[in-house]
Write an enzyme that holds these catalytic residues in place. Structure first.
Site, PDB file in Angstrom:
ATOM      1  N   HIS A 127      37.832  -6.738 -13.527  1.00 37.55           N
ATOM      2  CA  HIS A 127      38.060  -5.427 -12.928  1.00 37.55           C
ATOM      3  C   HIS A 127      37.826  -4.397 -14.024  1.00 37.55           C
ATOM      4  O   HIS A 127      38.279  -4.587 -15.147  1.00 37.55           O
ATOM      5  CB  HIS A 127      39.501  -5.365 -12.407  1.00 37.55           C
ATOM      6  CG  HIS A 127      39.757  -4.203 -11.511  1.00 37.55           C
ATOM      7  ND1 HIS A 127      39.836  -2.926 -11.983  1.00 37.55           N
ATOM      8  CD2 HIS A 127      39.947  -4.135 -10.170  1.00 37.55           C
ATOM      9  CE1 HIS A 127      40.070  -2.113 -10.964  1.00 37.55           C
ATOM     10  NE2 HIS A 127      40.141  -2.820  -9.854  1.00 37.55           N
ATOM     11  N   ARG A 179      37.841   5.743  -9.422  1.00 38.09           N
ATOM     12  CA  ARG A 179      36.417   5.954  -9.682  1.00 38.09           C
ATOM     13  C   ARG A 179      35.735   6.418  -8.418  1.00 38.09           C
ATOM     14  O   ARG A 179      34.858   7.270  -8.451  1.00 38.09           O
ATOM     15  CB  ARG A 179      35.770   4.670 -10.181  1.00 38.09           C
ATOM     16  CG  ARG A 179      36.035   4.388 -11.638  1.00 38.09           C
ATOM     17  CD  ARG A 179      35.254   3.176 -12.090  1.00 38.09           C
ATOM     18  NE  ARG A 179      35.622   1.988 -11.328  1.00 38.09           N
ATOM     19  CZ  ARG A 179      34.787   1.279 -10.580  1.00 38.09           C
ATOM     20  NH1 ARG A 179      33.514   1.624 -10.505  1.00 38.09           N
ATOM     21  NH2 ARG A 179      35.196   0.234  -9.926  1.00 38.09           N
TER      22      ARG A 179
END
Ligand SMILES: Cc1cc2nc3c(=O)[nH]c(=O)nc-3n(C[C@H](O)[C@H](O)[C@H](O)COP(=O)(O)OP(=O)(O)OC[C@H]3O[C@@H](n4cnc5c(N)ncnc54)[C@H](O)[C@@H]3O)c2cc1C
Ligand code: SF4
Ligand code: SF4
Ligand code: FES
Ligand code: FES
Lengths: 113, 439, 591
Positions: free
Chosen positions: C254, C275
């Site tokens: 991740h 993000r």
């Protein structure tokens, strides 16, 4: 077969026995509850006394004080019980109500004297 | 940004070694901590274990406040080790760590959480659908029920609240904050079908709360169990009325004769089986009795106070709760078929103080042989108290709620019930069967 | 306390070790979503079955299912279709998925999630009109992620744990499986050897059928998202039992794991949504480096690309002082960040970072094992009486897992396994096979050996060494020569492991557990590096700097491995089966 069979669990700690820096939870809500019980006992003691020894100012003073605390804290629980005030404000209620109670108490005392 | 400074901390830790037993004691460790604002109590424990004493035992799993494994008492206050930073304590302060209160200690900081889960189970913390449906229910997020429940479902069962609650200690049988909080979320859930059972379970408990708010103060998930308990108390006040209404409705539907004739037996072929929701209609009404007991006690106490004798109430109290056995006639022994199970409905009137209540309770009678050798089974499932009925085709007693299944001799064949069906006492008087109702 | 009352334990007298034994119909190892749902569905199919769940942690508290934040992907909307979900999954996995498993996943997800609500009482977030809300997640052509705030796992696992309580299913808490037991042919599983952590004693569990659902969890890396309690136990046990494993090179990293130097919290996740919402990534020099790696999408590139880029920056020495890169969401406005990512803001605040106003150091972090036991849609493995479900199984996700497909896999395959176990018990005799003679004693000897050892090698230290080795040499970016070296290094560490000594009594000995964890990590590290060496291309989560391109001419295969007689993995490969969709279809699929 039970799990404790082979090892001994220690019986539950109740309030942090042996804790060198023991401090009970100093949460004001709990003290409010305790104080209400203490004043309850005080009233039980003072009320008969009051009947026997009539018109003793110090007794009247103490009794009225105990009643004030007991009533204001009781009022707080009632307000919370019936959701008339949200539980978030429980601390404000303690200070607010006891404050108010004491003011009333002062006024009453000043009037009856 | 990280602003903590380097420091040597004294950490005092409760130690208990199960192989030695005893009371346990506190050990002191010195630990150099680089950055206090970046160091959790869990880090402190892990470091002490790695660097100083590998035999130290504590419990953790997720390390990010999600699993509720690492509850402990840190400087006198319950909290999660992984959620408490060293920087929360003044630099000259010692850090004292001990296991949660009210739970047996297994080793060092590790406690046995079984009492927690036992109380939790006691409140029926599980969802039981009202009806089996395919599609998820349409419930608006702003509906009153969801507004009331809010984030109270996010409890991670860490036990901090139970440890902080002094009532959980002093009242045997008090379910405690987290279990009541869970019951509260389910009582408000319109999809759930165990309202009555759950209410009966928590009624006794919910009045034990003394509005201390300790539980609310310590909950790492910022859940207020006090709020939940108050909510249940308010619901409980409506209970007696709701029950009366429900009973009326049930009486109409089932067309039960008004019980003027006490103890008229009528063998029924199939018992109406309305699942978990309806099964307590036939049970003694705990809610109302409780309510009345409390009322009477309250008034009694008030009166007693007025005459100045609080003590008097102590004599009144116990006498209200005396257990009585009522022998209810159930019918003629000759009506029972040998080798068969017959379901009988007992109609009887229960008297509680000044209050009278008509009850109907089904029982199942198994007539074993000619010489009047019978067994009387309580129709209450030993799991959660749903109604059990006799199924001829399967030759066993079935409980519809969670698939409990009992053999002819009452023993559990399948499902969750923990013990065999309860037997009821009976006596035979002049060919009449009398069954004991204990109220 | 109550634990054992319901299990039929027979005390073996005359044994040198305290050791006990019980027999059950179904033994379920692991109590995450997969384990619990399997128990529930098996029970509901036949309440007469005797089911026992064992878990390493407390009831319902261990594992990643509980730590799920984002949510799970499921087709509920009429405008969406299973077809699209399947194509997203295959595209995400870069075509090397087992298509049959992927198809089952997407099709069964719909009824499974509905039953989570209607039967087990979960309550997922709603739209204003009262229907279930679905949010967008990376790599998907439709907004199909069902969630409960940013704490979906707590809701799911708390509710299913309660259902397990309701059914009185026996749960042995803090009882870890150390190894599977086999019959003398080695072709049938007869149960498992358990270690009761609290008592520090072994228990032999014999079962007619065994389900392994310990949820992978790649904690053999420096930074890892799963809780340190997980340690690829299941994968290690399956491998040692001789089960066929697949795709072990595929480990997902991740991109945004929080860095807290010196704290166990390091590696825990900052949600992907940040993000997605437009946060920027900066390297140690304060430059937005993502533009160099993915000029068009920059920070919004897929997990593997973003992880890799950050890792390359760190390798090139452009790391920030905490040892990673920085994520900055402050330009989105602090109100926006606080409102949309309350959980993440809280997590940062605990460590003195204000996510809404300043950059926070992050690093790629090991998150998920795509590989695992080779199973079919009913969770059968290559060995009789053994079933595997959840993250321990491989093949569903191919080379990369979509966010939201992980917990989806565990619930769907937990349900499949439960039904399949019930069917299996109906067809087969309810009698465990006989365990090979001497196997139990041998295993106990192996796992207690360090107690008699006073050479004093430290398990914590060796574990840290292994984590560093994997992180640098078999991590986000790999290459042939580094991995060759890693093979030797792992062998050296394994050698040193024989000198590990244990202190303290046996009850609740955490050091002992760390040792057992570490031995599992060693086995899995062997598998990962061997498998990674066999794939001479880059694909999805597997990136090799010596073969940086994806090459469909040589790369459309799956590696399968079993444990060889020398204790090292034996690898074979098979071309991918394109059962439902062809390569072209997958390649041409546009969201
Ligand atoms: C931080 C985090 C966030 C995630 N977020 C998402 C997300 O948003 N969406 C998504 O789809 N997926 C997500 N995932 C992935 C997903 O959570 C996992 O893939 C999934 O939960 C695995 O479920 P499981 O049932 O297979 O195993 P787990 O839930 O991990 O359960 C494993 C169980 O096995 C037990 N166990 C372990 N070892 C042993 C042993 N030796 N003996 C006995 N018991 C043992 C453990 O105690 C635990 O109970 C996330 C994972 C993590 C770590
Ligand atoms: S508010 Fe009630 S439940 Fe909470 S700590 Fe106090 S007495 Fe216990
Ligand atoms: S209510 Fe709060 S303190 Fe109590 S168990 Fe749940 S999360 Fe813990
Ligand atoms: S370790 Fe899970 S809550 Fe602290
Ligand atoms: S009440 Fe649950 S099975 Fe009878």
């Amino acid at each position: 077969m039970k799990q404790e069979d082979t090892i001994n669990y220690r019986k539950p700690l109740q309030w942090g026995e042996f804790d060198p820096n023991r401090r009970r939870n100093m949460f004001v809500g709990m003290w409010a509850w305790m104080w209400q019980r203490i004043t309850a006992v005080a009233i039980i003691v003072l009320l008969p006394l009051h009947i026997v020894l009539t018109y003793k100012p110090w007794l009247q003073f103490l009794l009225l004080l105990a009643v004030t605390f007991h009533a204001t804290l009781g009022l707080r629980v009632i307000l919370l019980d019936f959701d008339l005030v949200k539980v978030e404000y429980q601390k404000a209620l303690i200070w607010g109500l006891t404050g108010l109670g004491l003011v009333v108490f002062a006024l009453v005392w000043w009037l009856i004297r | 940004m990280s602003t903590g400074q380097e420091n040597i901390r004294k950490v005092e830790m409760y130690r208990y070694d199960p192989t030695e037993g005893g009371d346990g004691h506190f050990d002191t460790f010195d630990l150099q901590i680089k950055d206090e604002s970046n160091t959790t109590i869990l880090d402190v424990l892990i470091r002490i274990q790695k660097e100083q004493d590998a035999t130290l035992a504590f419990r953790y799993a997720c390390r990010v406040n999600m699993c509720g494994s690492c509850g402990m008492v840190i400087n006198g206050r319950e909290g999660l080790a992984c959620k408490t930073n060293v920087s929360e304590f003044a630099t000259n302060e010692r850090i004292t760590i001990r296991p949660l209160n009210h739970f047996p200690v297994i080793k060092d900081l590790v406690v046995d959480m079984d009492p927690f889960f036992k109380n939790y189970e006691e409140c029926l913390p599980f969802f039981e659908p009202k009806e089996i449906v395919e599609e998820p229910a349409i419930i608006r997020p702003d509906s009153p029920e969801r507004q009331a429940i809010g984030l109270a479902t996010e409890c991670i069962a860490c036990g901090c609240c139970v440890s902080s609650c002094t009532m959980a200690n002093y009242h045997e049988g008090y379910a405690g904050p987290a279990p009541l909080n869970r019951a509260f979320t389910l009582l408000n859930d319109s999809r759930d079908g165990l309202f009555t059972e759950r209410m009966d379970r928590v009624l006794q408990s919910c009045y034990n709360c003394r509005t201390e708010f300790n539980c609310t103060e310590v909950c790492p998930k910022e859940i207020s169990s006090t709020r939940a308990i108050k909510f249940i108390q308010r619901m409980a006040m409506k209970e007696p009325f709701r029950k009366i209404e429900e009973e009326k409705a049930a009486a109409e539907i089932e067309n039960v004769e008004p019980a003027t004739v006490i103890g008229k037996a009528e063998p029924v072929i199939s018992m109406s089986n309305n699942g978990c929701v309806g099964c307590t209609h036939n049970q003694p009404d705990v809610g109302r009795r409780d309510f009345l007991t409390k009322m009477t006690l309250g008034i009694g106490a008030a009166t007693a106070l007025m005459v100045g004798g609080v003590m008097a109430s102590a004599f009144v109290g116990p006498s209200m709760r005396k257990k009585e056995t009522l022998w209810v006639p159930a019918g003629k022994m000759d009506d029972l078929q040998v080798g068969k199970v017959t379901t009988l409905n007992l109609n009887y009137t229960e008297t509680i103080g000044i209050y009278k209540q008509d009850n109907v309770k089904p029982v199942m009678v198994w007539c074993q042989s000619n010489d009047k050798n019978i067994v009387v089974y309580d129709s209450r499932c030993t799991h959660l108290g749903c109604a059990v009925r006799w199924d001829k085709t399967q030759n066993s007693f079935l409980c519809a709620c969670h698939g409990g299944k009992f053999a002819l001799d009452g023993s559990v064949i399948a499902g969750p019930p923990p013990r065999p069906l309860d037997h009821m006492e009976y006596k035979i008087d002049n060919g009449n069967l009398l069954i004991a109702m204990v109220s | 306390m109550l634990l054992y009352s319901k299990v039929n334990l027979i005390f073996n007298q005359g044994e040198p070790m305290t050791q006990e034994k019980f027999t059950t119909d179904i033994l379920i190892i692991g109590m995450g979503a997969a384990g619990q749902l399997a128990a529930l569905y098996a029970y509901d199919a036949n309440p007469e079955l005797n089911i026992t769940i064992v878990t390493k942690a407390l009831k319902g508290k261990g594992g990643c299912s509980r730590m799920v934040q984002g949510g799970l992907n499921v087709v509920l909307n009429e405008a969406d279709s299973h077809e699209k979900h399947l194509m997203d999954t295959l595209k995400g996995g870069q075509y090397v998925n087992n298509q049959d498993l992927a198809k089952t996943l997407v099709e069964q997800a719909t009824p499974t999630i509905k039953e989570m609500e209607t039967r087990f009482g979960c309550f997922f977030d709603r739209n204003p009109d009262g229907t279930i809300h679905q949010k967008p997640f990376a790599g998907q052509s439709f907004d199909r992620t069902v969630h409960k705030g940013d704490l979906t796992g707590i809701e799911m696992i708390s509710r299913t744990t309660e259902q397990v309580m309701k059914r009185n299913i026996t749960v042995l808490e803090e009882c870890r499986a150390v190894d599977l037991l086999l019959d003398s042919s080695g072709q049938e599983v007869t149960g498992a050897l358990l270690l009761d952590i609290r008592q520090g004693r072994f228990i032999v569990a014999e079962a007619s059928a065994t389900l392994v659902a310990t949820g992978g969890g790649p904690t053999q890396y420096r930074f890892h998202a799963p809780g340190p309690e997980k340690s690829v136990d299941g994968l290690g046990m399956l491998y040692r039992a001789g089960v066929v494993m697949r795709d072990m090179e595929m480990i997902q990293f991740h991109p945004t794991g929080l860095i807290i130097p010196g704290s166990v919290v390091a590696g825990s996740l900052l949600e992907e949504g940040l993000r997605g919402a437009g946060a920027y990534l900066y390297n140690g020099e304060g430059k937005r480096y993502m533009k160099n790696y993915a000029p068009d999408v920059a920070e919004r590139a897929t997990r593997d690309v973003v992880s890799r880029s950050a890792f390359l920056e760190m390798l090139a020495g452009r790391e920030c002082e905490e040892g990673g890169v920085r994520i900055d969401a402050s330009h989105l406005g602090s109100e926006f960040v606080l409102k949309n990512f309350p959980g993440m803001c809280n997590r940062c605040r605990q460590f003195g970072y204000d996510l809404s106003r300043e950059p926070v150091p992050v690093s790629p972090t090991a998150h998920f094992v795509m590989g695992g036991a080779d199973i079919d849609r009913d969770c059968h493995t290559s060995i009789e009486r053994l079933f595997v479900a959840g993250e321990d199984a491989g093949g569903v996700h191919g080379g990369n897992r979509l966010g939201g497909n992980g917990i989806c896999e565990s619930t769907v395959y937990g349900r499949q396994a439960g039904k399949s176990l019930a069917r299996y018990m109906e067809k087969n005799k309810r009698q465990p096979a006989e365990t090979a003679k001497g196997m139990v004693e041998e295993l106990i000897e192996k796992h207690t050996r360090p107690f008699d050892n006073n050479k004093g090698e430290d398990a914590f230290k060796l574990r840290a060494e292994l984590q560093e080795c994997n992180w640098i040499k078999v991590g986000v970016v790999r290459n042939g020569s580094d991995m060759e070296e890693a093979v030797r290094e792992i062998a050296t560490i394994r050698g040193a492991a024989t000198d590990i000594g244990l202190t303290g009594g046996r009850p609740y000995n955490m050091l002992w557990n760390t040792y057992i964890d570490f031995m599992n990590m060693l086995d899995v590290s062997d598998m990962v590096v061997a498998s990674a060496l066999a794939r001479n291309e880059s694909r999805a989560a597997h990136y090799r700097s010596d073969f940086p391109e994806q090459n469909d001419d040589i790369g459309l295969f799956n590696s399968f491995m079993v444990r060889g007689d020398d204790g090292l993995p034996e690898i074979s490969s098979k071309p991918v089966e394109f059962t439902y969709k062809t390569v072209e279809e997958c390649r041409n699929y546009k969201k």
